[in-house]
Design a protein around this motif. Structure first.
Motif, short mmCIF file in Angstrom:
data_model
loop_
_atom_site.label_atom_id
_atom_site.label_comp_id
_atom_site.label_asym_id
_atom_site.label_seq_id
_atom_site.Cartn_x
_atom_site.Cartn_y
_atom_site.Cartn_z
N LYS A 48 65.28 81.95 78.61
CA LYS A 48 64.72 81.31 77.60
C LYS A 48 63.94 79.82 77.69
CE LYS A 48 68.22 83.38 74.58
NZ LYS A 48 69.64 82.88 73.85
N VAL A 49 64.40 79.16 78.73
CA VAL A 49 63.93 77.85 79.13
C VAL A 49 62.61 78.07 79.46
CG1 VAL A 49 64.10 75.89 80.62
CG2 VAL A 49 66.02 76.53 79.53
N ASP A 50 62.46 79.05 80.43
CA ASP A 50 60.88 79.28 80.98
C ASP A 50 59.85 79.74 79.99
OD1 ASP A 50 59.11 80.35 82.80
OD2 ASP A 50 59.66 82.38 82.22
N ALA A 51 60.38 80.62 79.22
CA ALA A 51 59.49 80.96 77.78
C ALA A 51 59.22 79.44 76.89
CB ALA A 51 60.21 82.09 77.06
N LEU A 52 60.11 78.96 76.71
CA LEU A 52 59.88 77.53 75.77
C LEU A 52 58.92 76.88 76.50
CD1 LEU A 52 60.71 76.05 73.35
CD2 LEU A 52 62.63 75.15 74.63
N HIS A 57 53.80 74.01 76.79
CA HIS A 57 52.69 73.84 77.92
C HIS A 57 51.80 74.69 78.14
CE1 HIS A 57 54.42 69.50 78.14
NE2 HIS A 57 55.70 70.32 78.19
N PRO A 58 51.01 75.27 77.42
CA PRO A 58 50.14 76.68 77.72
C PRO A 58 49.36 76.29 78.80
CG PRO A 58 49.56 75.57 75.46
CD PRO A 58 50.73 75.16 76.07
N GLY A 59 48.92 75.13 79.02
CA GLY A 59 47.83 74.98 80.09
C GLY A 59 48.57 74.71 81.61
N GLY A 60 49.74 74.74 81.55
CA GLY A 60 50.46 74.22 82.76
C GLY A 60 50.46 75.44 83.79
N ILE A 61 51.02 74.78 85.15
CA ILE A 61 51.00 75.79 86.43
C ILE A 61 52.28 76.48 86.37
CG2 ILE A 61 50.34 75.83 88.63
CD1 ILE A 61 48.83 73.51 88.41
N GLU A 62 52.15 77.85 86.58
CA GLU A 62 53.50 78.52 86.87
C GLU A 62 53.67 78.39 88.37
OE1 GLU A 62 55.98 82.47 85.52
OE2 GLU A 62 53.63 82.23 84.68
N ILE A 63 54.94 78.39 88.54
CA ILE A 63 54.96 78.47 90.09
C ILE A 63 56.08 79.66 90.16
CG2 ILE A 63 56.22 77.38 92.09
CD1 ILE A 63 55.64 74.71 90.75
N MET A 64 55.39 80.71 91.11
CA MET A 64 56.13 81.83 91.40
C MET A 64 56.97 81.90 92.49
SD MET A 64 55.21 83.59 88.53
CE MET A 64 55.94 85.47 88.89
#
Length: 69
Positions: A48-52, A57-64
């Motif tokens: 849920k925190v990930d989705a929020l 921050h739609p332009g943020g960088i997701e770290i996989m």
């Protein structure tokens, strides 16, 4: 102790630590956390925190995470 099949998950576990494989196959060392509702709820909260964060921050960088290949 009955012999079990060497699945992909068990193979990866054995590569990390061969002892883990021995303990995982022995019913005397049952993982009590596997059936823990509290830990399951914590994991769900993390999703849920990930989705929020993605919404805020739609332009943020997701770290996989790295794959274990």
């Amino acid at each position: 102790m009955m012999p079990s099949k060497l699945t992909k998950s068990r193979f990866i576990q054995a590569i990390e630590c061969p002892r883990k494989l021995v303990y995982a196959c022995d019913p005397r060392y049952h993982n009590a956390r596997k059936d823990d509702d509290f830990l399951e709820t914590l994991a769900l909260g993390g999703h849920k925190v990930d989705a929020l964060a993605k919404l805020m921050h739609p332009g943020g960088i997701e770290i996989m995470a790295r794959s274990v290949n």
